[in-house]
Design a protein around this motif. Sequence first.
Motif, PDB file in Angstrom:
ATOM      1  N   ARG A   1      33.733   5.209  42.759  1.00 25.62           N
ATOM      2  CA  ARG A   1      34.128   5.410  41.324  1.00 25.62           C
ATOM      3  C   ARG A   1      33.924   3.960  40.647  1.00 25.62           C
ATOM      4  O   ARG A   1      33.976   3.049  41.198  1.00 25.62           O
ATOM      5  CB  ARG A   1      35.496   5.717  41.324  1.00 25.62           C
ATOM      6  CG  ARG A   1      35.586   7.373  41.616  1.00 25.62           C
ATOM      7  CD  ARG A   1      37.121   7.888  41.652  1.00 25.62           C
ATOM      8  NE  ARG A   1      37.744   7.321  42.820  1.00 25.62           N
ATOM      9  CZ  ARG A   1      39.253   7.377  42.845  1.00 25.62           C
ATOM     10  NH1 ARG A   1      39.778   7.661  41.700  1.00 25.62           N
ATOM     11  NH2 ARG A   1      39.851   6.796  43.773  1.00 25.62           N
TER      12      ARG A   1
ATOM     13  N   TYR B   1      42.953  -1.501  32.913  1.00 21.83           N
ATOM     14  CA  TYR B   1      44.028  -0.520  32.439  1.00 21.83           C
ATOM     15  C   TYR B   1      45.480  -1.462  32.223  1.00 21.83           C
ATOM     16  O   TYR B   1      45.847  -2.182  33.091  1.00 21.83           O
ATOM     17  CB  TYR B   1      44.201   0.704  33.682  1.00 21.83           C
ATOM     18  CG  TYR B   1      45.333   1.434  32.984  1.00 21.83           C
ATOM     19  CD1 TYR B   1      44.969   2.593  31.834  1.00 21.83           C
ATOM     20  CD2 TYR B   1      46.634   1.746  33.530  1.00 21.83           C
ATOM     21  CE1 TYR B   1      46.053   3.642  31.626  1.00 21.83           C
ATOM     22  CE2 TYR B   1      47.798   2.281  33.161  1.00 21.83           C
ATOM     23  CZ  TYR B   1      47.336   3.459  32.242  1.00 21.83           C
ATOM     24  OH  TYR B   1      48.197   4.329  31.650  1.00 21.83           O
TER      25      TYR B   1
ATOM     26  N   ARG C   1      49.445   4.135  40.639  1.00 17.41           N
ATOM     27  CA  ARG C   1      49.468   5.470  41.637  1.00 17.41           C
ATOM     28  C   ARG C   1      50.163   6.595  41.142  1.00 17.41           C
ATOM     29  O   ARG C   1      49.273   7.841  41.304  1.00 17.41           O
ATOM     30  CB  ARG C   1      49.953   4.800  42.972  1.00 17.41           C
ATOM     31  CG  ARG C   1      49.114   3.910  43.551  1.00 17.41           C
ATOM     32  CD  ARG C   1      49.591   3.517  45.103  1.00 17.41           C
ATOM     33  NE  ARG C   1      48.808   2.375  45.794  1.00 17.41           N
ATOM     34  CZ  ARG C   1      47.564   2.448  46.251  1.00 17.41           C
ATOM     35  NH1 ARG C   1      46.814   3.518  45.928  1.00 17.41           N
ATOM     36  NH2 ARG C   1      47.065   1.410  46.696  1.00 17.41           N
TER      37      ARG C   1
ATOM     38  N   GLN D   1      50.195   7.344  37.783  1.00 14.22           N
ATOM     39  CA  GLN D   1      49.299   8.011  36.882  1.00 14.22           C
ATOM     40  C   GLN D   1      47.845   8.343  37.660  1.00 14.22           C
ATOM     41  O   GLN D   1      47.093   8.603  36.848  1.00 14.22           O
ATOM     42  CB  GLN D   1      49.284   6.714  36.032  1.00 14.22           C
ATOM     43  CG  GLN D   1      50.581   6.510  35.279  1.00 14.22           C
ATOM     44  CD  GLN D   1      50.561   5.619  34.090  1.00 14.22           C
ATOM     45  OE1 GLN D   1      49.435   5.323  33.470  1.00 14.22           O
ATOM     46  NE2 GLN D   1      51.550   4.859  33.803  1.00 14.22           N
ATOM     47  N   GLY D   2      47.618   8.132  38.836  1.00 13.89           N
ATOM     48  CA  GLY D   2      46.530   8.752  39.418  1.00 13.89           C
ATOM     49  C   GLY D   2      45.419   7.690  39.591  1.00 13.89           C
ATOM     50  O   GLY D   2      44.153   7.988  39.997  1.00 13.89           O
ATOM     51  N   TYR D   3      46.002   6.293  39.151  1.00 18.49           N
ATOM     52  CA  TYR D   3      44.767   5.208  39.385  1.00 18.49           C
ATOM     53  C   TYR D   3      44.903   4.554  40.890  1.00 18.49           C
ATOM     54  O   TYR D   3      46.016   4.315  41.532  1.00 18.49           O
ATOM     55  CB  TYR D   3      45.220   4.193  38.446  1.00 18.49           C
ATOM     56  CG  TYR D   3      44.838   4.656  36.985  1.00 18.49           C
ATOM     57  CD1 TYR D   3      43.348   4.759  36.578  1.00 18.49           C
ATOM     58  CD2 TYR D   3      45.889   4.986  36.020  1.00 18.49           C
ATOM     59  CE1 TYR D   3      43.033   5.054  35.416  1.00 18.49           C
ATOM     60  CE2 TYR D   3      45.436   5.368  35.093  1.00 18.49           C
ATOM     61  CZ  TYR D   3      44.227   5.334  34.636  1.00 18.49           C
ATOM     62  OH  TYR D   3      43.845   5.918  33.264  1.00 18.49           O
ATOM     63  N   LYS D   4      43.730   4.144  41.291  1.00 14.22           N
ATOM     64  CA  LYS D   4      43.819   3.481  42.650  1.00 14.22           C
ATOM     65  C   LYS D   4      43.397   2.295  42.450  1.00 14.22           C
ATOM     66  O   LYS D   4      42.242   1.844  41.587  1.00 14.22           O
ATOM     67  CB  LYS D   4      42.814   4.139  43.501  1.00 14.22           C
ATOM     68  CG  LYS D   4      42.580   3.349  44.903  1.00 14.22           C
ATOM     69  CD  LYS D   4      41.674   4.056  45.553  1.00 14.22           C
ATOM     70  CE  LYS D   4      41.550   3.251  46.993  1.00 14.22           C
ATOM     71  NZ  LYS D   4      40.422   3.618  47.747  1.00 14.22           N
TER      72      LYS D   4
ATOM     73  N   HIS E   1      38.443   4.480  38.225  1.00 15.83           N
ATOM     74  CA  HIS E   1      38.611   5.756  37.095  1.00 15.83           C
ATOM     75  C   HIS E   1      39.245   6.749  37.755  1.00 15.83           C
ATOM     76  O   HIS E   1      39.066   6.633  39.192  1.00 15.83           O
ATOM     77  CB  HIS E   1      37.394   6.003  36.775  1.00 15.83           C
ATOM     78  CG  HIS E   1      36.838   5.280  35.406  1.00 15.83           C
ATOM     79  ND1 HIS E   1      37.379   5.315  34.045  1.00 15.83           N
ATOM     80  CD2 HIS E   1      35.969   4.090  35.286  1.00 15.83           C
ATOM     81  CE1 HIS E   1      36.625   4.562  33.388  1.00 15.83           C
ATOM     82  NE2 HIS E   1      35.818   3.942  34.092  1.00 15.83           N
ATOM     83  N   LYS E   2      40.062   7.484  37.274  1.00 12.59           N
ATOM     84  CA  LYS E   2      40.623   8.648  38.074  1.00 12.59           C
ATOM     85  C   LYS E   2      39.783   9.546  38.197  1.00 12.59           C
ATOM     86  O   LYS E   2      38.552   9.598  37.679  1.00 12.59           O
ATOM     87  CB  LYS E   2      41.648   9.470  36.824  1.00 12.59           C
ATOM     88  CG  LYS E   2      42.916   8.722  36.583  1.00 12.59           C
ATOM     89  CD  LYS E   2      43.725   9.449  35.463  1.00 12.59           C
ATOM     90  CE  LYS E   2      44.803   8.726  35.091  1.00 12.59           C
ATOM     91  NZ  LYS E   2      45.968   9.614  34.218  1.00 12.59           N
ATOM     92  N   GLN E   3      40.009  10.410  39.555  1.00 16.44           N
ATOM     93  CA  GLN E   3      39.039  11.431  39.849  1.00 16.44           C
ATOM     94  C   GLN E   3      39.105  12.572  38.930  1.00 16.44           C
ATOM     95  O   GLN E   3      40.228  13.036  38.476  1.00 16.44           O
ATOM     96  CB  GLN E   3      39.307  11.951  41.226  1.00 16.44           C
ATOM     97  CG  GLN E   3      38.986  10.629  42.271  1.00 16.44           C
ATOM     98  CD  GLN E   3      39.158  11.426  43.623  1.00 16.44           C
ATOM     99  OE1 GLN E   3      40.080  11.858  44.026  1.00 16.44           O
ATOM    100  NE2 GLN E   3      38.221  10.715  44.538  1.00 16.44           N
ATOM    101  N   LYS E   4      38.108  13.423  38.863  1.00 16.27           N
ATOM    102  CA  LYS E   4      38.086  14.455  37.669  1.00 16.27           C
ATOM    103  C   LYS E   4      38.399  15.826  38.384  1.00 16.27           C
ATOM    104  O   LYS E   4      38.247  15.603  39.681  1.00 16.27           O
ATOM    105  CB  LYS E   4      36.730  14.502  37.040  1.00 16.27           C
ATOM    106  CG  LYS E   4      36.575  13.570  36.030  1.00 16.27           C
ATOM    107  CD  LYS E   4      35.352  13.160  35.365  1.00 16.27           C
ATOM    108  CE  LYS E   4      35.161  12.163  34.500  1.00 16.27           C
ATOM    109  NZ  LYS E   4      33.935  12.029  33.470  1.00 16.27           N
TER     110      LYS E   4
END
Length: 192
Positions: free
Chosen positions: A91, A96, A114, A116-119, A189-192
């Motif tokens: 990714r 951010y 994490r 919020q979905g971010y790694k 980036h967040k996974q879709k």
Amino acid sequence: MKARLDELSYKELHPTIRALADGGFDKELADLVRKPGNAQRGVDAMRQELLGMDASAVTMWYKLLNACHQTAIDPDIKMRNFPFLDDGTKRQVRLYRLPDINGYSGYEAETELRKQGYKPVGIKKAMEYIAAHLNSQGDDPICVIGAQWQNTDKRVFMPYFWNNVGLRTFSLSPMDERIGSHCRYLVFHKQK
């Protein structure tokens, strides 16, 4: 079979040591290598520091660090403390900023990212990002929460990039201390 730096001969290793010293990556090593008659001691010191490490990985680590064009680098930011680990993702990386006026400790920021979905990215992806986006390093620090190191006092630190009065600086910040809300974090980036 990959060569390990501690197995290379003095003749094979000295140019690498000299290049690292001349590049300003290790002031103590640089001083040691530059003194007449001390080259062998510099090689021995480097062998001890990089005992068992893969020569090609070390070369890549220092080339990437050099590509980041830092004016000052914390002496504890070295491959032994921050090895390149496979993050297992292809990714894209992005900056951010967490929306909080009071800031976070490093641990709180990691948890919030994490949630919020971010790694958070590791040291290799962070260095690649900075090398490719040199202008991103401004007055607001760029924190690398995905790369953590524990010193001998058991305190955990994360690296960060920032401009300190015009000097491009690669430093360390304790994970348990509050970071201002002006900090930006390198994340995938967040996974879709």
